[in-house]
Design an enzyme around this catalytic site. Sequence first.
Site, short mmCIF file in Angstrom:
data_model
loop_
_atom_site.label_atom_id
_atom_site.label_comp_id
_atom_site.label_asym_id
_atom_site.label_seq_id
_atom_site.Cartn_x
_atom_site.Cartn_y
_atom_site.Cartn_z
N ARG A 236 6.48 -12.26 -5.74
CA ARG A 236 6.55 -11.02 -5.10
C ARG A 236 5.76 -11.38 -3.43
NH1 ARG A 236 5.73 -8.30 -9.27
NH2 ARG A 236 5.63 -5.92 -9.14
N ASP B 105 -3.90 -2.09 7.82
CA ASP B 105 -5.19 -3.17 7.54
C ASP B 105 -5.83 -2.21 7.70
OD1 ASP B 105 -6.90 -5.01 8.18
OD2 ASP B 105 -6.04 -5.26 10.34
N THR C 12 -0.43 3.62 -2.59
CA THR C 12 -1.92 4.17 -2.02
C THR C 12 -1.85 5.57 -0.75
OG1 THR C 12 -2.81 2.01 -2.55
CG2 THR C 12 -3.92 3.90 -1.28
N GLY D 54 0.67 -0.95 0.12
CA GLY D 54 0.15 -0.04 0.24
C GLY D 54 0.66 1.16 0.30
N ARG E 18 2.55 0.24 -16.22
CA ARG E 18 1.16 0.01 -16.36
C ARG E 18 0.63 1.12 -16.51
NH1 ARG E 18 2.50 -1.07 -9.75
NH2 ARG E 18 3.71 -3.25 -9.49
N ARG F 26 -5.49 -5.92 -7.36
CA ARG F 26 -4.88 -5.39 -8.27
C ARG F 26 -4.59 -5.56 -9.63
NH1 ARG F 26 1.28 -2.69 -6.81
NH2 ARG F 26 1.82 -4.65 -7.53
N1 LIG Z 1 -5.03 -1.25 3.72
C1 LIG Z 1 -6.10 -1.63 2.86
N2 LIG Z 1 -6.83 -2.26 2.34
C2 LIG Z 1 -8.01 -2.45 1.58
N3 LIG Z 1 -7.24 -2.84 0.68
C3 LIG Z 1 -5.74 -2.06 0.53
C4 LIG Z 1 -4.57 -1.19 1.12
N4 LIG Z 1 -3.85 -0.30 1.10
C5 LIG Z 1 -3.59 -0.19 -0.23
N5 LIG Z 1 -4.56 -1.47 -0.64
C6 LIG Z 1 -4.92 -1.70 -2.20
O1 LIG Z 1 -3.84 -3.02 -2.41
C7 LIG Z 1 -3.69 -2.83 -3.62
C8 LIG Z 1 -1.65 -2.63 -3.24
O2 LIG Z 1 -1.94 -1.19 -3.15
P1 LIG Z 1 -0.31 -0.25 -3.47
O3 LIG Z 1 -0.48 0.00 -5.24
O4 LIG Z 1 -1.24 1.46 -3.28
O5 LIG Z 1 1.06 -0.88 -3.06
P2 LIG Z 1 2.59 -0.91 -2.95
O6 LIG Z 1 3.01 -1.01 -1.81
O7 LIG Z 1 3.21 0.06 -4.25
O8 LIG Z 1 2.99 -2.03 -4.81
P3 LIG Z 1 3.71 -1.75 -5.70
O9 LIG Z 1 5.30 -2.23 -4.68
O10 LIG Z 1 3.66 -3.23 -6.29
O11 LIG Z 1 3.53 -0.77 -6.26
C9 LIG Z 1 -4.17 -1.39 -4.31
O12 LIG Z 1 -4.63 -2.07 -5.08
C10 LIG Z 1 -4.98 -0.73 -2.78
O13 LIG Z 1 -5.60 0.33 -3.39
#
Ligand SMILES: Nc1ncnc2c1ncn2[C@@H]1O[C@H](COP(=O)(O)OP(=O)(O)OP(=O)(O)O)[C@@H](O)[C@H]1O
Length: 216
Positions: free
Chosen positions: A158, A182, A29, A26, A54, A147
């Site tokens: 991963r 969470d 996000t 996340g 992407r 995703r």
């Molecule tokens: N607390 C949460 N509850 C549910 N879904 C979440 C939560 N936080 C993030 N997500 C969802 O989980 C997915 C992964 O989040 P995100 O793309 O931000 O991860 P990341 O750590 O940036 O991944 P990467 O390193 O692969 O780019 C996204 O689809 C996001 O919307």
Amino acid sequence: MIQLVRRMCSKISRRPLVLCGPSGSGKSTLLRKLMEDFPNSFGFCVSHTTRNPRPGEVNGTHYHFTSRESMLEAIKNNEFIENAEFSGNMYGTSKLAVEHVLSDGKVCVLDIDVQGVKQVRNTDLNPWYIFLKPPSLDELEKRLKARKTETAASLRLRLDVAAKEIEYGIQPGNFDLVLINDDLDHAYKQLKEFVETNMMEKDSILEKKIDEQIIG
Ligand SMILES: Nc1ncnc2c1ncn2[C@@H]1O[C@H](COP(=O)(O)OP(=O)(O)OP(=O)(O)O)[C@@H](O)[C@H]1O
């Protein structure tokens, strides 16, 4: 003039922020929310990668998309602070990308993996380190699947890497804050509190001191 001095001082006082965590934990996000709340304080340090964009990813905004050859050449020329190989692709943070954010007078935010964190520790960047932990590997798998960016093989990889990263992430002393993602709103609230306590307040104290010295 006061503004200029204040800007210069706040620039040197602001430590970068590293957000590290497994793929899908996340990071993007939470950082999006942080940037929306503090558009003038934080600047995202745009990494380089040799992976394909992407859907929706913009060159120069989400990543600098580049070739393996140019990236290897730049690393050889000492142009990178950190670089890592993941799933057959290279990722890295260039010195120029960091300087670009700093020259805007903003706190530089780095979204990097554990390999990158270990390298950044050997530089004089001196950032705050935050580790973002998914609530469980099962939940991480669900989020990555939802995703819709991964193949079965890249998902497997991963998740395997995630387990090792979490082991490193939760080890006492490795990070200034371990954030469990969470509930998203709760995780963001904790991130915001950390930032406001450790990064913003110090700046306002410094600004007050500058005012006292300049104004009398
Ligand atoms: N607390 C949460 N509850 C549910 N879904 C979440 C939560 N936080 C993030 N997500 C969802 O989980 C997915 C992964 O989040 P995100 O793309 O931000 O991860 P990341 O750590 O940036 O991944 P990467 O390193 O692969 O780019 C996204 O689809 C996001 O919307």
